[in-house]
Design an enzyme around this catalytic site. Structure first.
Site: not given
Length: 754
Positions: A534-535, A564, A670, A673-675
């Site tokens: 994934h990363e 993503e 959330i 971070g940026g979500y």
């Protein structure tokens, strides 16, 4: 300067696999060569020249591609780092004021003038942000707390510049000038104008609204940092020591040895259970001791929610300030503001996707819970209904029953070096991208140093031409490294005014178990394998970009709910039998993974996928609700964030919900971070990544391996290459040949289409 503001909030692109998969839980230059643009500016503006040497000599800027971590780690104390960053920020402010006087409605007269300056500031701040995640210390924290507000002010100064806005707006509204720009430049300018509006350019100079907006922006950056630090501190603070090994019945000898080493690391006798996931996850899935599982589970869902480390007031203040900020900008809610810059565009569109997935997954989830309950009752003598601390344990035992193999046994076939080589084989054979690890002599020659001895450095090439590099920090270090996994930016690819091109460099951060000894490599859980893929997918999109402009190069400028796709796409290879064979081999004997174990892993993508999907839907719905409908309490009798979470859980969580559940206090995605109002992005992107992989399945069915390679090049030339320079819907149409995404691919891959 929107990149700096976004960077201060969060630069990393995080992996959610721990939430999704677990049911419970080269050479430093003496000084960089001055780009031509800055040389010209220095001649025109004496102030530039006076500051140029002093601020560029700070260790956070005295590098080109590879920061000198060997010395930087010792340069993070406030006494050293704060004055260094003060120089960088003050010089940047002065340079911007001078540039501001020369803005004109052309590309070179606006964005072109700022690229070098933005890049320098972003790179400098990025180092400190990175060290805060992988080499956390009181010094790093203190420095970050002192200088982060100044970076926010710098970003606001640049994004609230009227001369800059007027020049860009004039360029946008002059057809003859606008038509001379390429499509990527036009998209960057459109986004810059939008981001400036969201940064408060519309407020009158000196107005109360502007003052309040800036206060909120600075405070939110502080709160985000505080939230993350509280989670890290709470995770580090908890430890439960077991001296009687019988209390750990069910745990494998390998895991018991891990617990013993964990105790030794913390200076205690016995077996130590902590809340970092490489410990918490395996414990909850394998320990027979139900009473102890309950204790550890409750510690995890209440961490960072009590005493001096309590994130509840932090959450309330974040939500209150985000609501006020959205109103100031003319949006009804923070979610409306957030979604306005995403692919979905509206809360209703995001919720529509979630509701559709809910309808597809809930019948499967209910049946899965029935099967688990029956198995737990008949085979494990578990009381019913199953409690949250039972679910992970019963699920793992049920998986062993169905597929014959436990997680520890499977991990013996996933030795990290073998998996890494397999990952690079996928990159080469499918996408035509070659990756190799740099040897110590090569790193020395290039002047590359590391922040920890376990860190590896890799070169990425295509047809013999070096395209990028990345650092790999793969092992868990709970005492100094944040949990989870993420990709972050070291440098961004862009072409300078001199014609020189900076290569992209990335960080790839994971948290798998470290090697137990010199004779035993890191043995990866299957979810660790998926996380690595994934990363690496994120890294590929950052590194293989062909965009020449920094604001849209790599992952920069990609809509949050499309970013993503490249990462989740790579996970699909972990479910291909032929690739599992290539990735695996017993770490002692080298023998191939048994075919029934391979089959079990392939089937594992469908195993309990209904419950796993519901879990992600729950997180996404809570996130959207908190940022749209919820009002933080102003009195003791008003509903709390936990009440909102519990209300949504009545629909999305099928097991009993504990009244004391405070998971939100560690929901860093959330709140740290940026979500925020964007957690739905994982499922949104997953529909596209599954459909993208379906294109490879179709190509393989028609043309075999040649079809796969052809599709790999097409994927490389679209999804990876175009980055943020092209709207995601246009990227998708170029890749897939159609506007729409076919959600049936995701349902089919997850076993939810049956």
């Amino acid at each position: 300067m929107h990149r700096i503001l976004r960077q201060v909030a969060t630069r990393r692109v995080a992996n959610y696999s721990l939430l999704r998969r677990s049911i419970t839980s080269i050479k430093p230059l003496a000084r960089p060569t001055q780009p031509l643009l800055l040389q010209l500016q220095a001649r025109r503006f004496p102030l530039f020249q006076r500051n140029m040497t002093t601020y560029k000599e700070t260790p956070f800027l005295k590098w080109k591609l590879f920061p000198d971590f060997q010395h930087l780690v010792d340069q993070t104390s406030p006494a050293i780092a704060v004055p260094a960053f003060e120089k960088i920020i003050e010089a940047a402010k002065e340079q911007f004021v001078q540039i501001e006087k020369t803005f004109e409605p052309t590309w070179d007269g606006t964005i072109g003038q700022l690229t070098e300056l933005e890049d320098e500031v972003s790179r400098a701040f990025g180092i400190l942000s990175h060290l805060n995640g992988v080499k956390n210390s009181d010094d790093v924290r203190s420095t970050l707390e002192k200088i982060q507000p100044e970076f926010v002010k710098l970003g606001l100064q640049m994004n609230q510049s009227e001369p800059k806005f007027k020049a860009l707006e004039s360029l946008r509204n002059t057809p003859s000038a606008w038509s001379k720009l390429d499509a990527v430049q036009q998209r960057i300018i459109d986004h810059t104008l939008r981001d400036m509006k969201h940064a408060g350019i519309g407020f009158a100079a000196g107005s109360a609204e502007k003052k309040r907006f800036n206060e909120i922006s600075e405070r939110l950056s502080q709160l985000s940092l505080l939230f993350g630090n509280n989670v890290l501190d709470a995770t580090k603070a908890f430890k439960h020591v077991v001296t009687d090994i019988s209390e750990l019945s069910g745990c494998s000898p390998t895991f018991l040895e891990t617990l013993k080493k964990n105790a030794e690391r913390l200076g205690v006798e016995g077996y130590c259970i902590t809340l970092d996931f490489p410990i918490y996850g395996p414990f909850m899935m394998n320990c027979n001791n139900r009473e102890l599982r309950e204790k550890i589970y409750k510690a995890n869902i209440t961490k960072a929610s009590e005493g001096a480390i309590n994130n509840e007031p932090v959450i309330n203040e974040i939500l209150t300030l985000k609501g006020e900020k959205a109103k100031l900008l003319g949006y009804e809610t923070p979610a409306d503001l957030s979604l306005s810059v995403k692919m979905a565009q509206s809360v209703s569109a995001a919720e529509s996707l979630l509701n559709g997935l809910f309808q597809s997954s809930v019948p499967h989830a209910k049946q899965e819970l029935i099967d688990l309950t029956k198995f737990g009752e008949e085979k494990l003598n578990q009381p019913t209904p199953l409690q949250p601390w039972d679910l992970g344990y019963v699920t793992e035992q049920y998986r062993k029953e169905l597929f014959k193999y436990d997680e520890e046994t499977i991990s013996e076939y996933f030795a990290f070096p073998k998996v890494l080589n397999g990952l690079f084989d996928v990159a080469n054979e499918v996408l035509g991208i070659q990756v190799r690890e740099l040897q110590a002599s090569e790193m020395s020659q290039k002047g590359i140093t590391r922040w920890h001895e376990d860190v590896k450095v890799f070169e990425v090439a295509e047809q013999g031409q070096v395209k990028a590099y990345f650092y790999g920090d793969f092992y868990s270090r709970p005492s100094e490294k944040r949990s989870g996994a993420w990709m972050d930016v070291v440098t961004t690819r862009f072409k300078h005014a001199t014609g020189e091109t900076t290569l992209p460099v990335a960080y790839l951060i994971c948290n798998q178990a470290a090697p137990q000894s010199d004779n035993q490599p890191s043995l990866m859980k299957f979810r660790d394998v998926e996380t690595l893929f994934h990363e690496f997918g994120h890294c590929l999109q950052h590194m293989m970009t062909t965009v020449d402009y920094a604001p849209a190069s790599g992952i920069n400028g990609i809509e949050w709910d499309f970013v993503e796709v490249a990462s989740q796409f790579m996970e699909n290879f972990c479910s291909e039998p032929e690739w599992i064979d290539r990735l695996s081999g017993h770490y002692k004997t080298g023998e191939s993974m048994p075919q029934d174990m391979v089959s079990a892993l392939v089937k594992g993508r469908e195993f309990m996928s209904g419950l796993a999907t519901l879990r992600q839907i729950h997180f996404s719905k809570v996130d959207l609700a908190l940022h749209s409908r919820f009002k933080p309490p102003t009195g003791p009798n008003e509903p709390t964030v936990f009440d909102e979470d519990a209300k949504i859980a009545k629909e999305t969580v099928l097991t009993p919900r504990l009244a004391e559940d405070r998971f939100l206090c560690s929901f860093s995605h959330i709140f740290g971070g940026g979500y925020s109002a964007g957690y739905y992005s994982y499922k949104w992107s997953e529909t596209y990544s599954a459909d993208a992989y379906a294109a490879f399945e179709e190509a393989k069915a028609k043309q075999g391996i040649q079809g796969v390679k052809s599709m790999g090049k097409h994927y490389r030339d679209t999804i990876l290459a175009l980055g943020g320079g092209t709207a995601p819907r246009d990227v998708w149409k170029q890749f897939r040949g159609r506007d729409n995404v076919d959600i049936s691919a995701l349902l089919r891959h997850s076993g939810l289409a049956k």
